[in-house]
Design a protein around this motif. Structure first.
Motif: not given
Length: 728
Positions: A118-138
């Motif tokens: 198992r090779w764990s991945l690090s999250q990148v500090d990158r903000w992207v505005p959420p998007r409404w898809v099929d009535g849900q914020p993604i």
């Protein structure tokens, strides 16, 4: 999409598609315009674009459907937790986008191939505005796939409060290196149509033992580094057998017609009566070697199948049975489906449209029931593939033992027969209702429709390219190299809708990073060289990309021109290529010099210009090349035809090309065209045996003692040796 626009050219206004249709087509890599072989800009007919999108299950028949499809295409990545497939090259890290319900935490890791580490991945500090898809914020979270990940096929895992998902991660070598045994020198080898290369022991058609013998002879006596054969892909198991090796029923599996029956080990244990029956079949087909003007595949396969069925009944020793069982396990469901299709074809005949409805789906209960009922025939066809696997290994072993740096180079066709085993077993992976072809060019001025279904790029990605990976792995298992016919098909293919002329098709793009990357990875693991046939209409950047990935191109003497349409001086040819004088779509060089390619196309009605104009242009092209040979000092003014052929090959060896290919037909002065594109039954394509300049059939034994063959082989071998370069 299409070729780059040429400055100064005026686009022709045909039925240009609407801006909305163009935008939708771009989302699915469907070209809406291109430049033809005359340098004229063409719009793709709107009906063609709609048909291509329809083959991808995208409705573009009305403005309303186009709008809905554009919205779906835009939102598709946001509906996925993970991409369908992730591709990266070793040594280069990339971002991975993960989509979850906005605000949900997510953990992502890579499970490595084989080890399962198992090779764990690090999250990148990158903000992207959420998007409404099929009535849900993604929301979109970004993770870093590090450059240090090892090459291979790994699995990405993503876990969040709503569940767990996976996708395939492919880490491919940045570059495929040439075999170490070749070093920095130029290598050479013969190119042959194996079926046409018959020996005294052949059953009317060249076989894998003949392939090993021609490799061993050319290596031991003429220092050849490889032998390149036509595709050995599987054909149908029932007559009539498709003559074209480039229109197979399966690309993954091989054609048992190429088996040397006597080399199957169980022959040694045949009872006297069975041995006599096998020899009777052999004698009947060996008579074809010197008395048949064309290759009779149906007669040869009838004889070989009868003999192989006798041999198959011989009990196998325990070690042999274990080897067979291991082969079946390794090839898995793909082999089982192929063998089942063969058994069904024997029972119900072809085409498959005549089969009962419940047999057209390989996963149906009807197929499963018949698979059990036909278990003996299924096992027979699996056994044939095992025998082929052994004899393919033997041919490569013979080549390497004789001193070849590369060995046997196999050939991969661009597609499969629409009514074959692959089309049946992998129907969901292939685009229905369209076929692969090529737009018009100088040598095929009406365009071509090869009547083969193309891969669906979306389905390949959704399955992690598994069928493509399996195919490459199987073909490369016993190969020193692989030629990819129409290698531009890894970037884009010309799709022709039903009922349309080939000229009314369009290009559809593929993820070349994935397709080329898998090819490089599998060739790297096999230690094989890869040659791409990149002739015809090719965007320059694709050649640059293939070169950077270590894939050789193909350069043919008659096609190598400078911007003034004059022969390209040999020192200006590409280094990363297989350089040849001719190709299987042209006559052998003796026939080409006699203008037989013009005469043949004129007889068959394939020219779009007056025949006298074609002859005048061709004569000028030939004279320019021969003049270049004289200027280089490799051709005398009063040279014979044979000396002209040898001079043309000397010219090719003066190029920096890493590999030089010599048609075996050129070595014996053969003149007949192997294949005339744009024809089916009008000419005996892929059915002409190897003959001398007077049309007399030749056997391998004749070639190995031929003064003409020896002279051409030594001409090339001596030049290659003289121009070897130090490592750099």
């Amino acid at each position: 999409m299409g070729g780059d626009l040429h400055p100064g050219s005026e686009p022709q206004q045909a039925e240009a598609p609407s801006p909305e249709l163009i935008e939708l087509a771009r989302a699915y890599r469907v070209a809406t315009e291109f430049w033809d072989w005359h340098g004229v800009h063409r719009w793709v007919p709107a009906a063609t674009i709609v048909a291509a999108l329809g083959a991808l299950d995208v409705d573009a028949a009305t403005p309303e459907a186009i709008h809905a499809a554009r919205v779906d295409a835009d939102e598709l990545p946001w509906r996925r937790l993970l991409p369908a497939t992730v591709v990266m090259t070793s040594g280069t890290g990339v971002n991975l986008m993960v989509h979850v319900h906005d605000g949900d935490p997510v953990t992502v890791w890579v499970e490595l191939e084989d080890s399962g580490a198992r090779w764990s991945l690090s999250q990148v500090d990158r903000w992207v505005p959420p998007r409404w898809v099929d009535g849900q914020p993604i929301g979109e979270a970004t993770f870093w796939l590090p450059a240090e990940l090892p090459i291979g096929y790994h699995t990405v895992h993503a876990e969040h409060p709503g569940g767990h998902g996976t996708c395939v991660l492919m880490v491919t070598p940045a570059r495929l290196e040439l075999p170490a045994a070749l070093g920095a020198r130029q290598g050479w080898g013969f190119m042959t149509q194996l079926y046409a290369l018959r020996s005294a022991r052949s059953w009317g058609l060249g076989d894998l033992s003949d392939l090993g013998d021609v490799a061993a002879w050319s290596a031991s006596e003429h220092h050849a580094d490889f032998v390149l054969a036509n595709p050995l892909h599987a054909a149908e198991p029932v007559p009539p057998m498709e003559p074209s090796p480039y229109r197979p029923r399966s690309r993954r599996f091989a054609n048992p017609i190429y088996l040397r029956v006597e080399d199957v080990p169980e022959v040694a244990y045949l009872a006297a009566a069975d041995r006599a029956a096998v020899e009777e079949q052999a004698a009947a087909t060996r008579s074809l070697n010197l008395h048949a003007d064309t290759i009779d595949r149906d007669r040869v396969w009838d004889a070989k199948r009868a003999a192989l069925e006798i041999i198959h009944r011989v009990p196998r020793h325990r070690s042999r049975q274990c080897s067979f069982d291991a082969f079946r396990a390794r090839e898995g469901q793909g082999l089982r489906d192929f063998a089942t299709w063969c058994a069904l074809a024997e029972r119900f005949g072809l085409p498959t449209s005549t089969w009962p409805d419940d047999l057209r789906d390989p996963t149906s209960s009807g197929v499963e029931a018949l698979r059990d009922e036909l278990a003996d025939r299924v096992r027979f066809h699996e056994w044939l593939q095992w025998c082929l696997d052994e004899q393919l290994a033997n041919a490569q072993h013979a080549a390497i033992e004789a001193g070849m740096a590369i060995g046997v180079v196999h050939d991969l066709a661009v597609g499969v027969h629409p009514d074959g085993a692959d089309s049946w077993a992998l129907s969901s992976m292939l685009a229905q209702g369209v076929s692969v072809g090529a737009p018009p060019d100088m040598y095929n001025q009406l365009g071509q429709d090869w009547v083969m279904p193309p891969w669906r790029p979306d389905r390949l990605a959704e399955t992690g390219y598994e069928p493509y990976r399996d195919m490459m792995r199987t073909i490369l298992r016993h190969a020193g190299g692989l030629r990819i016919d129409h290698v531009i098909g890894l970037f884009r293919l010309w799709w022709v809708p039903p009922g349309c002329r080939p000229s009314d098709g369009t290009y559809v793009g593929y993820d070349h990073e994935a397709l080329v990357g898998i090819l490089v990875l599998e060739a790297h693991r096999a230690g094989a060289v890869v040659i791409g046939e990149d002739l015809g209409t090719v965007e320059p950047w694709t050649r640059d990309y293939l070169r950077e990935r270590g894939i050789l191109g193909t350069s043919v003497l008659w096609f190598e021109k400078d911007p003034a349409d004059q022969p390209l001086p040999p020192e200006r040819w590409r280094e990363m290529c297989l350089a040849t004088v001719t190709t299987h779509d042209l006559p052998p060089t003796a026939g080409y010099l006699a203008g037989e390619h013009i005469d043949l196309r004129h007889r068959l009605g394939l020219l779009t210009r007056p025949v006298d104009e074609e002859r005048r242009i061709d004569a000028a092209d030939q004279q320019a090349v021969l003049t270049e040979c004289r200027a280089l000092g490799v051709l005398a003014d009063d040279a014979s035809q044979q000396e002209q052929v040898e001079a043309l090959h000397r010219l090719v060896t003066l190029t920096p090309a890493r590999l030089v290919g010599v048609s075996l037909a050129d070595a014996v002065g053969d003149r007949r065209t192997i294949n005339q594109p744009g024809t089916t039954d009008e000419y005996p394509n892929w059915r002409v045996p190897l003959t001398d300049g007077d049309g007399r059939p030749l056997l391998l034994e004749d070639i190995m003692t031929s003064d003409r063959a020896r002279s051409l082989a030594d001409t090339v071998a001596n030049r290659v040796s003289a121009t070897s370069r130090p490592s750099r």
